[in-house]
Scaffold this active site. Structure first.
Site, mmCIF file in Angstrom:
data_model
loop_
_atom_site.group_PDB
_atom_site.id
_atom_site.type_symbol
_atom_site.label_atom_id
_atom_site.label_comp_id
_atom_site.label_asym_id
_atom_site.label_seq_id
_atom_site.Cartn_x
_atom_site.Cartn_y
_atom_site.Cartn_z
ATOM 1 N N THR A 105 63.411 43.178 26.920
ATOM 2 C CA THR A 105 64.547 42.302 26.644
ATOM 3 C C THR A 105 65.841 43.098 26.767
ATOM 4 O O THR A 105 65.821 44.326 26.870
ATOM 5 C CB THR A 105 64.499 41.710 25.215
ATOM 6 N N CYS A 106 66.933 42.378 26.717
ATOM 7 C CA CYS A 106 68.246 43.046 26.668
ATOM 8 C C CYS A 106 68.836 42.892 25.273
ATOM 9 O O CYS A 106 70.043 42.939 25.085
ATOM 10 C CB CYS A 106 69.178 42.479 27.738
#
Length: 106
Positions: A43-44
């Site tokens: 994920t970011c």
């Protein structure tokens, strides 16, 4: 998946819980495909709810799947808690742009 920067504050952004729920559905779907042998979840987001908690929840229902260490020489590991024991958190990686970009480019 991600977009953890959306936040839950004003402006109509999705909440962390909403992102995490969607990410969990996607991860569980990926783990259910019979021909898949390996899945990388990334994920970011900086939020544990979108990272370690999603991994922990997915592993609860994913028969035959195990968590293998990602980037074993990377220094910043996952955070224990949110259902992910410390031993499994060590298999996860985290990245802090403010601190780690200096390290990579130095």
């Amino acid at each position: 998946g991600g977009g953890g920067g959306g936040g839950g504050g004003g402006g109509g952004g999705k909440s962390v819980a909403a992102y995490a729920g969607g990410q969990l559905r996607l991860l569980r779907a990926a783990l259910s495909w019979p021909s898949v042998r390996e899945v990388v979840y990334s994920t970011c987001s900086v939020h544990c709810a979108e990272n370690e908690a999603v991994v922990a929840a997915a592993l609860e229902t994913a028969e035959g799947w195990t968590l293998r260490p990602a980037l074993p020489r990377w220094h910043r590991r996952g955070e224990a808690g949110a259902g992910l024991p410390a031993q499994l958190a060590l298999a996860c990686c985290r990245f802090c742009p403010r601190e780690d970009l200096r390290r990579v480019t130095a």
